[in-house]
Design an enzyme around this catalytic site. Sequence first.
Site, PDB file in Angstrom:
ATOM      1  N   ARG A  55       5.017 -89.211 -97.401  1.00 17.66           N
ATOM      2  CA  ARG A  55       5.210 -87.802 -98.760  1.00 17.66           C
ATOM      3  C   ARG A  55       5.229 -88.117 -99.696  1.00 17.66           C
ATOM      4  NH1 ARG A  55       8.823 -83.625 -95.673  1.00 17.66           N
ATOM      5  NH2 ARG A  55       8.580 -81.763 -97.198  1.00 17.66           N
ATOM      6  N   GLN A  87      13.790 -74.976-102.298  1.00 19.28           N
ATOM      7  CA  GLN A  87      14.030 -75.886-100.871  1.00 19.28           C
ATOM      8  C   GLN A  87      13.295 -77.147-101.029  1.00 19.28           C
ATOM      9  OE1 GLN A  87      13.818 -72.595 -97.656  1.00 19.28           O
ATOM     10  NE2 GLN A  87      12.886 -71.473 -99.618  1.00 19.28           N
ATOM     11  N   ASP A  90      10.045 -82.164-103.542  1.00 15.48           N
ATOM     12  CA  ASP A  90       8.979 -82.957-104.218  1.00 15.48           C
ATOM     13  C   ASP A  90       9.945 -82.427-105.865  1.00 15.48           C
ATOM     14  OD1 ASP A  90       7.437 -80.230-103.824  1.00 15.48           O
ATOM     15  OD2 ASP A  90       8.269 -80.266-105.839  1.00 15.48           O
ATOM     16  N   HIS A 105      17.952 -78.867-100.854  1.00 15.56           N
ATOM     17  CA  HIS A 105      17.488 -79.666 -99.272  1.00 15.56           C
ATOM     18  C   HIS A 105      17.960 -81.143 -99.801  1.00 15.56           C
ATOM     19  CE1 HIS A 105      16.341 -75.456 -96.975  1.00 15.56           C
ATOM     20  NE2 HIS A 105      17.926 -76.047 -97.207  1.00 15.56           N
ATOM     21  N   CYS A 113      22.925 -94.030 -98.795  1.00 20.90           N
ATOM     22  CA  CYS A 113      22.898 -95.830 -97.787  1.00 20.90           C
ATOM     23  C   CYS A 113      24.181 -95.056 -96.775  1.00 20.90           C
ATOM     24  CB  CYS A 113      24.072 -96.192 -98.925  1.00 20.90           C
ATOM     25  SG  CYS A 113      24.217 -98.260 -97.858  1.00 20.90           S
ATOM     26  N   CYS A 132      20.732-102.094 -99.932  1.00 17.18           N
ATOM     27  CA  CYS A 132      21.018-100.914-100.227  1.00 17.18           C
ATOM     28  C   CYS A 132      21.337-101.776-101.697  1.00 17.18           C
ATOM     29  CB  CYS A 132      22.441-100.339-100.119  1.00 17.18           C
ATOM     30  SG  CYS A 132      23.608 -99.733-101.317  1.00 17.18           S
ATOM     31  N   THR A 172       8.115 -68.392 -99.842  1.00 23.00           N
ATOM     32  CA  THR A 172       8.983 -68.750 -98.977  1.00 23.00           C
ATOM     33  C   THR A 172       8.850 -68.442 -98.637  1.00 23.00           C
ATOM     34  OG1 THR A 172      11.125 -70.329 -98.377  1.00 23.00           O
ATOM     35  CG2 THR A 172      10.715 -67.617-100.034  1.00 23.00           C
ATOM     36  N   ASN A 197       4.658 -63.442-103.436  1.00 22.44           N
ATOM     37  CA  ASN A 197       3.782 -64.817-101.915  1.00 22.44           C
ATOM     38  C   ASN A 197       3.154 -63.768-101.772  1.00 22.44           C
ATOM     39  OD1 ASN A 197       5.850 -66.912 -99.958  1.00 22.44           O
ATOM     40  ND2 ASN A 197       5.403 -65.441 -98.507  1.00 22.44           N
ATOM     41  N   ALA A 215       1.326 -67.843-105.957  1.00 23.40           N
ATOM     42  CA  ALA A 215       2.052 -68.387-106.978  1.00 23.40           C
ATOM     43  C   ALA A 215       1.789 -68.462-108.700  1.00 23.40           C
ATOM     44  CB  ALA A 215       2.915 -69.062-106.521  1.00 23.40           C
TER      45      ALA A 215
HETATM   46  C1  BV8 Z   1      22.763 -75.311 -92.690  1.00 22.40           C
HETATM   47  C2  BV8 Z   1      14.393 -80.346 -96.111  1.00 22.40           C
HETATM   48  C3  BV8 Z   1      25.273 -75.171 -92.382  1.00 22.40           C
HETATM   49  C4  BV8 Z   1      13.854 -82.105 -95.725  1.00 22.40           C
HETATM   50  C5  BV8 Z   1      14.084 -78.770 -94.656  1.00 22.40           C
HETATM   51  C6  BV8 Z   1      19.160 -69.968 -85.459  1.00 22.40           C
HETATM   52  C7  BV8 Z   1      19.566 -69.212 -86.612  1.00 22.40           C
HETATM   53  C8  BV8 Z   1      19.484 -69.279 -87.700  1.00 22.40           C
HETATM   54  C9  BV8 Z   1      19.678 -70.054 -87.668  1.00 22.40           C
HETATM   55  C10 BV8 Z   1      20.150 -71.553 -87.477  1.00 22.40           C
HETATM   56  C11 BV8 Z   1      19.285 -70.985 -86.193  1.00 22.40           C
HETATM   57  N1  BV8 Z   1      19.756 -71.905 -85.449  1.00 22.40           N
HETATM   58  C12 BV8 Z   1      19.931 -73.455 -86.724  1.00 22.40           C
HETATM   59  C13 BV8 Z   1      19.953 -72.530 -87.636  1.00 22.40           C
HETATM   60  C14 BV8 Z   1      20.491 -73.012 -89.333  1.00 22.40           C
HETATM   61  C15 BV8 Z   1      18.721 -74.008 -89.691  1.00 22.40           C
HETATM   62  C16 BV8 Z   1      17.741 -72.764 -89.597  1.00 22.40           C
HETATM   63  O1  BV8 Z   1      17.345 -72.266 -90.274  1.00 22.40           O
HETATM   64  N2  BV8 Z   1      16.834 -72.996 -88.687  1.00 22.40           N
HETATM   65  C17 BV8 Z   1      15.691 -71.962 -88.597  1.00 22.40           C
HETATM   66  C18 BV8 Z   1      14.608 -73.190 -88.531  1.00 22.40           C
HETATM   67  C19 BV8 Z   1      16.280 -71.030 -87.230  1.00 22.40           C
HETATM   68  N3  BV8 Z   1      19.380 -74.123 -90.774  1.00 22.40           N
HETATM   69  C20 BV8 Z   1      19.809 -76.027 -91.136  1.00 22.40           C
HETATM   70  O2  BV8 Z   1      20.237 -76.133 -90.560  1.00 22.40           O
HETATM   71  C21 BV8 Z   1      19.821 -75.756 -92.939  1.00 22.40           C
HETATM   72  N4  BV8 Z   1      21.726 -76.085 -93.027  1.00 22.40           N
HETATM   73  O3  BV8 Z   1      22.227 -74.490 -91.646  1.00 22.40           O
HETATM   74  O4  BV8 Z   1      24.077 -75.689 -91.993  1.00 22.40           O
HETATM   75  C22 BV8 Z   1      25.557 -74.488 -93.241  1.00 22.40           C
HETATM   76  C23 BV8 Z   1      25.071 -73.160 -93.435  1.00 22.40           C
HETATM   77  C24 BV8 Z   1      26.158 -72.615 -94.932  1.00 22.40           C
HETATM   78  C25 BV8 Z   1      26.714 -73.586 -95.675  1.00 22.40           C
HETATM   79  C26 BV8 Z   1      27.313 -74.204 -95.075  1.00 22.40           C
HETATM   80  C27 BV8 Z   1      26.726 -74.860 -93.491  1.00 22.40           C
HETATM   81  C28 BV8 Z   1      19.440 -77.031 -93.389  1.00 22.40           C
HETATM   82  C29 BV8 Z   1      18.139 -76.938 -92.976  1.00 22.40           C
HETATM   83  C30 BV8 Z   1      17.712 -76.827 -94.642  1.00 22.40           C
HETATM   84  C31 BV8 Z   1      16.498 -78.689 -93.363  1.00 22.40           C
HETATM   85  N5  BV8 Z   1      16.151 -78.749 -93.918  1.00 22.40           N
HETATM   86  N6  BV8 Z   1      13.764 -79.106 -95.970  1.00 22.40           N
HETATM   87  C32 BV8 Z   1      12.416 -82.401 -95.619  1.00 22.40           C
HETATM   88  O5  BV8 Z   1      11.347 -81.090 -96.343  1.00 22.40           O
HETATM   89  O6  BV8 Z   1      11.261 -82.605 -94.411  1.00 22.40           O
HETATM   90  S1  BV8 Z   1      13.460 -77.162 -93.875  1.00 22.40           S
HETATM   91  C33 BV8 Z   1      12.283 -76.705 -94.945  1.00 22.40           C
HETATM   92  O7  BV8 Z   1      11.838 -75.984 -94.289  1.00 22.40           O
HETATM   93  C34 BV8 Z   1      11.575 -76.895 -96.034  1.00 22.40           C
HETATM   94  O8  BV8 Z   1      13.165 -77.572 -96.796  1.00 22.40           O
HETATM   95  C35 BV8 Z   1      12.082 -75.585 -96.590  1.00 22.40           C
HETATM   96  O9  BV8 Z   1      13.747 -74.836 -97.335  1.00 22.40           O
HETATM   97  C36 BV8 Z   1      11.771 -74.246 -95.348  1.00 22.40           C
HETATM   98  C37 BV8 Z   1      11.212 -73.516 -95.003  1.00 22.40           C
HETATM   99  O10 BV8 Z   1      10.314 -73.760 -96.032  1.00 22.40           O
HETATM  100  P1  BV8 Z   1       9.234 -72.745 -96.613  1.00 22.40           P
HETATM  101  O11 BV8 Z   1       9.694 -73.653 -97.931  1.00 22.40           O
HETATM  102  O12 BV8 Z   1       9.561 -71.551 -97.226  1.00 22.40           O
HETATM  103  O13 BV8 Z   1       8.228 -73.184 -96.785  1.00 22.40           O
HETATM  104  P2  BV8 Z   1       7.354 -72.551 -95.552  1.00 22.40           P
HETATM  105  O14 BV8 Z   1       5.494 -73.635 -94.858  1.00 22.40           O
HETATM  106  O15 BV8 Z   1       7.736 -72.358 -93.966  1.00 22.40           O
HETATM  107  O16 BV8 Z   1       6.768 -71.320 -96.359  1.00 22.40           O
HETATM  108  C38 BV8 Z   1       6.431 -71.399 -96.922  1.00 22.40           C
HETATM  109  C39 BV8 Z   1       5.617 -69.826 -97.239  1.00 22.40           C
HETATM  110  O17 BV8 Z   1       4.576 -69.394 -99.249  1.00 22.40           O
HETATM  111  C40 BV8 Z   1       4.567 -69.086 -96.422  1.00 22.40           C
HETATM  112  O18 BV8 Z   1       5.381 -67.917 -96.536  1.00 22.40           O
HETATM  113  C41 BV8 Z   1       3.237 -69.329 -97.545  1.00 22.40           C
HETATM  114  O19 BV8 Z   1       3.103 -67.367 -97.302  1.00 22.40           O
HETATM  115  C42 BV8 Z   1       4.157 -68.820 -98.531  1.00 22.40           C
HETATM  116  N7  BV8 Z   1       2.684 -69.836 -99.405  1.00 22.40           N
HETATM  117  C43 BV8 Z   1       1.480 -70.462 -98.949  1.00 22.40           C
HETATM  118  N8  BV8 Z   1       0.891 -70.508 -99.957  1.00 22.40           N
HETATM  119  C44 BV8 Z   1       0.821 -70.032-101.340  1.00 22.40           C
HETATM  120  C45 BV8 Z   1       2.637 -69.458-101.531  1.00 22.40           C
HETATM  121  N9  BV8 Z   1       3.233 -68.527-101.452  1.00 22.40           N
HETATM  122  C46 BV8 Z   1       2.300 -68.108-103.022  1.00 22.40           C
HETATM  123  N10 BV8 Z   1       1.610 -69.026-103.382  1.00 22.40           N
HETATM  124  C47 BV8 Z   1       1.038 -69.891-102.549  1.00 22.40           C
HETATM  125  N11 BV8 Z   1      -0.470 -70.731-103.512  1.00 22.40           N
END
Ligand code: BV8
Length: 224
Positions: A55, A87, A90, A105, A113, A132, A172, A197, A215
């Site tokens: 990536r 989020q 990039d 994120h 490190c 590092c 998102t 969206n 977008a």
């Molecule tokens: C945390 C970085 C505690 C790495 C990412 C059960 C229920 C609820 C929550 C949880 C659960 N079990 C676990 C959790 C927590 C968990 C979570 O939410 N899990 C989900 C799967 C259920 N979250 C965590 O672990 C987070 N940490 O909770 O810590 C805490 C909380 C608060 C305060 C302190 C501590 C950490 C989550 C971070 C994970 N890392 N990314 C990497 O990039 O590789 S997440 C990754 O997916 C992205 O960064 C992004 O954030 C996330 C969602 O992706 P989107 O950006 O929304 O993209 P997606 O493809 O899903 O959607 C794209 C959208 O765009 C679509 O709607 C589409 O229609 C639209 N689109 C497409 N093309 C276009 C468009 N819109 C406009 N124009 C276009 N052309």
Amino acid sequence: MKVVVLTGAGISAESGVPTFRDADGLWEGHRVEDVATPEAYEAAPSVVQAFYDARRAALSAVDPNPAHDALARLGEVLGDDLLLVTQNIDDLHERAGSPSVLHMHGELLAAWCTACGRRVRWAGALGDQPPCPGCAAPALRPDVVWFGEVPYEMDRIVDALVEADLFVSVGTSGAVYPAAGFVQQARAYGARTLELNLQPSEGSRWFHESRQGPAGLLVPEWVA
Ligand code: BV8
């Protein structure tokens, strides 16, 4: 007027950066949720490093699109009254000229490190375990927030949501927390909420207004 804008993978889609869930969230057969975790890194570091190295390398082949450009213009106009939270890991917001971007994120172009804790800018591959720059240990990992890890600058984000007059979410799916909960917090504190969206998201029902479309069209139209 104080504005918080949250962007997700959808804002970079028209630049050619794949989103997480449009391609079923798969990367070479792996579910992103299974690769972007500390457990996956522990179990198979080379697979996870390869995921991010691919990536990171792809970044040089993509450019900001009109949605990034429009938010950069908005940042020039609003200054400190705009908090742009992404989020995405990039650098397209920066390359479009946004003066201040909060990467909750983390960033593809950063590493940290696990031996000495130093965070460094990093544009190359990490899979070959480079030393590092601080302690020379071969212990650099991507500086991104994996599932189960704590997002960056949550206090600063919540403070901005409390003060916001307007909260706008762009591209998102509303699938990942805590980002997916920001609209409810902003609304509870009295902000107007707008979703831009491609299609309805898991959070659409929380927005006062939800507009569907790419977008690259909707954001310049809104910023104008
Ligand atoms: C945390 C970085 C505690 C790495 C990412 C059960 C229920 C609820 C929550 C949880 C659960 N079990 C676990 C959790 C927590 C968990 C979570 O939410 N899990 C989900 C799967 C259920 N979250 C965590 O672990 C987070 N940490 O909770 O810590 C805490 C909380 C608060 C305060 C302190 C501590 C950490 C989550 C971070 C994970 N890392 N990314 C990497 O990039 O590789 S997440 C990754 O997916 C992205 O960064 C992004 O954030 C996330 C969602 O992706 P989107 O950006 O929304 O993209 P997606 O493809 O899903 O959607 C794209 C959208 O765009 C679509 O709607 C589409 O229609 C639209 N689109 C497409 N093309 C276009 C468009 N819109 C406009 N124009 C276009 N052309």
